[in-house]
Structure formats: structure tokens, C-alpha cells
Scaffold this motif. Structure first.
Motif, PDB file in Angstrom:
ATOM      1  N   TYR A 183      -3.129  -9.546   8.973  1.00 59.40           N
ATOM      2  CA  TYR A 183      -1.788  -9.912   8.505  1.00 59.40           C
ATOM      3  C   TYR A 183      -1.338  -8.775   7.598  1.00 59.40           C
ATOM      4  O   TYR A 183      -2.062  -8.398   6.685  1.00 59.40           O
ATOM      5  N   MET A 184      -0.143  -8.248   7.843  1.00 57.29           N
ATOM      6  CA  MET A 184       0.322  -7.054   7.151  1.00 57.29           C
ATOM      7  C   MET A 184       1.510  -7.364   6.257  1.00 57.29           C
ATOM      8  O   MET A 184       2.423  -8.107   6.657  1.00 57.29           O
ATOM      9  N   GLY A 185       1.508  -6.767   5.085  1.00 57.48           N
ATOM     10  CA  GLY A 185       2.617  -6.977   4.156  1.00 57.48           C
ATOM     11  C   GLY A 185       3.103  -5.671   3.542  1.00 57.48           C
ATOM     12  O   GLY A 185       2.345  -4.706   3.434  1.00 57.48           O
ATOM     13  N   TRP A 186       4.365  -5.681   3.196  1.00 54.18           N
ATOM     14  CA  TRP A 186       4.947  -4.596   2.392  1.00 54.18           C
ATOM     15  C   TRP A 186       5.285  -5.180   1.016  1.00 54.18           C
ATOM     16  O   TRP A 186       6.021  -6.157   0.920  1.00 54.18           O
ATOM     17  N   PHE A 187       4.731  -4.561  -0.007  1.00 51.27           N
ATOM     18  CA  PHE A 187       5.003  -4.932  -1.382  1.00 51.27           C
ATOM     19  C   PHE A 187       5.743  -3.785  -2.055  1.00 51.27           C
ATOM     20  O   PHE A 187       5.750  -2.655  -1.565  1.00 51.27           O
ATOM     21  N   ARG A 188       6.337  -4.076  -3.204  1.00 52.19           N
ATOM     22  CA  ARG A 188       6.922  -3.021  -4.003  1.00 52.19           C
ATOM     23  C   ARG A 188       6.699  -3.319  -5.483  1.00 52.19           C
ATOM     24  O   ARG A 188       6.545  -4.460  -5.876  1.00 52.19           O
ATOM     25  N   GLN A 189       6.683  -2.244  -6.247  1.00 52.56           N
ATOM     26  CA  GLN A 189       6.514  -2.386  -7.692  1.00 52.56           C
ATOM     27  C   GLN A 189       7.411  -1.385  -8.394  1.00 52.56           C
ATOM     28  O   GLN A 189       7.264  -0.174  -8.215  1.00 52.56           O
TER      29      GLN A 189
END
Length: 122
Positions: A33-39
């Protein structure tokens, strides 16, 4: 185990577009399962979009209608197409992976890329 390498970040004006790519090593990419996060500076890391092994997509409210996540299992790559970018989208964007079912918290992801900077100028 999987290694992730992001690319495609950069500087863009408000209203512009960028396409982020995340290349994964290993032969079992299809299981993740793939995710894109940001900070952003001074803020917590947040999920932007995610995609299941069966291509079911998830978006946070801020991404709906502007961002599109996709994956190419033959190329071991996940993408994040970002349109209508706003200054508040400025952040380091991270690709992340986890085995199995969906997850929306960063703590649930075991593998992370190094991040790519996205800067949206006003």
C-alpha cells in the motif's frame, strides 16, 4: 524490504502543476500500500494521498480535485500528479510504503523515501 526514491519536486508558481514519482526497488511492489505524505516547516507530517494494490485511491480533503495518485506495478512506480498548486502546498513530499491493507497514519508505514521539496510561489 523495499527502497523508495522520489523525484519530480521543484519550484512552481501558484496554479502550476508538478508530477512526483516514486521508484521502488524489489519484486514485491505489488504487495505494498503506497502513500504520499508531506511535511511543511513546523508542521506534522500528513498524508496527502494513498493507493492500494488494487488501485483504490484515497485523498485528504485538501488534495481532492487537485491531486491524482496512480501506480504502475510493472514499473514499480507510484506517481502524484499535482495541479492547481497553492502556496500552502509547499512542503517536503515523501513516498511511503506498507505491506497489506490501507493506512492513514505515518506510524503505520515502514518504508520511506528521502523526500523531495515542492515550493509553490505566490
Amino acid at each position: 524490504q523495499v527502497q523508495l526514491i522520489e523525484s519530480g519536486g521543484g519550484l512552481v508558481q501558484t496554479g502550476g502543476s508538478l508530477r512526483l514519482s516514486c521508484a521502488a526497488s524489489g519484486r514485491t511492489f505489488i504487495m505494498y500500500y503506497m502513500g504520499w505524505f508531506r511535511q511543511a516547516p513546523g508542521k506534522e507530517r500528513e498524508l496527502v494521498a494513498a493507493i492500494s494494490t488494487g488501485h483504490t485511491e484515497y485523498y485528504t480533503d485538501s488534495a481532492k480535485g487537485r491531486f491524482s495518485i496512480s501506480r504502475d506495478n510493472a514499473k514499480n512506480t507510484v506517481y502524484l500528479q499535482m495541479n492547481s498548486l497553492k502556496p500552502e502546498d509547499t512542503a517536503v513530499y515523501y513516498c511511503a510504503a506498507k505491506l497489506g491493507s490501507e493506512a492513514y497514519n505515518s506510524e503505520d508505514y515502514g518504508y520511506w523515501g528521502q523526500g523531495t521539496q515542492v515550493t509553490v510561489s505566490s
